[in-house]
Design a protein around this motif. Structure first.
Motif: not given
Ligand SMILES: [Zn+2]
Ligand SMILES: [Zn+2]
Length: 280
Positions: A35, A38, A42, A262-263, A265-268
């Motif tokens: 994280h 990430y 950002k 990053t996409d 990683y953000m998959d719930p």
């Protein structure tokens, strides 16, 4: 050599780092996506750009500086911790001899180019957190968030004798609480977990942590910080992982897919840790 580089995850040609007197040069095989990576992407950490991300690589030693040759050899398989280049002269170095407290150290992938696997950050961080909590082995531990760190925390806490409650609000993550031989004793679906005695937050939300001041006072709670892990703690963790056959749930992506990391990683529904295979 090829490396993923911010800003934006791109694959670029970059020069091979120089090997200093006390350095080893590691050819990275796999690097975990944390994280913190990430947050660096950002822009929340104030990291210098462009930067080679990740602080969780494993790989093979390909060059050894003259002063490091007594301990390190080419072809050693190694994992790399977050901190490096302790100055040995600041107050932190002189009083603790612990690189985490050096005022002038680098942090791979945060303040300087990096590239690690789930154990080197996730495993080491929860291992140090368990020790910072200073809870007797027979006492229960609650793990809030069963992701890359939490699934290892469940197993490591079980390995040293704690009854463990795994707490998460996502079904995929709750499954991780009992996926491996060292299983949580209880798995709880909760978005509103509360600490009973001691809390060791291991995440670093950019907006800070909030705690209920009434709970803090009236339940006499302890909130304790814990900063990743040093080399000795990481070696202890690695031995425990080997002894108890502790495992990570990983999703490995090839280097060509790294721009999408990053996409992904953000998959719930992501379960466990994302690992970038740099050799592919
Ligand atoms: Zn990390
Ligand atoms: Zn220092």
């Amino acid at each position: 050599m090829k490396a993923a580089q911010f800003a934006g995850y791109e694959i670029r040609e970059v020069s091979v780092p120089q090997t200093g007197d006390n350095d080893v040069l590691v050819k990275v095989g796999n690097a975990g996506f944390c994280h913190t990576d990430y947050q660096v992407w950002k822009g929340g950490n104030g990291s210098p750009y462009p930067i080679v991300p990740s602080h969780e690589p494993v790989g093979t030693v390909v060059a050894v500086g003259p002063a490091a040759q007594a301990k390190w050899k080419v072809d050693y398989r190694v994992g790399v911790i977050l901190f490096r280049h302790a100055c040995k002269t600041c107050i932190g170095c002189e009083t603790t001899e612990d690189i985490r407290y050096c005022a002038n150290r680098d942090m791979a992938g945060l303040t300087a180019d990096g590239a690690r696997s789930p154990l080197m950050c996730a495993g080491a961080t929860v291992w140090a957190g368990l020790h910072e909590a200073k809870v007797e082995p027979s006492q229960p531990i609650g793990v809030i968030g069963i992701g890359g760190l939490g699934s290892l925390a469940v197993q490591l806490a079980k390995a040293v004798g704690h009854p463990v409650v795994a707490i998460d609000n996502r079904p995929e993550r709750r499954e991780l609480g009992t996926e491996f031989p060292l299983k949580a004793d209880l798995v709880v679906d909760s978005q509103d977990s509360e600490a009973i005695a001691k809390c060791v937050p291991l995440g670093v939300p950019t907006r800070g942590c909030q705690f209920n001041s009434f709970d803090l006072i009236f339940k006499t709670l302890t909130i304790k910080g814990s900063l990743a892990a040093n080399r000795i703690q990481t070696e202890e963790m690695s031995k425990t992982v080997a002894k108890f056959n502790i495992r990570s749930h990983v999703t490995t992506i090839p280097l060509g897919k790294v721009p999408d990391v990053t996409d992904l990683y953000m998959d719930p529904h992501l379960k466990g840790r994302l690992v970038m295979n740099i050799e592919s």
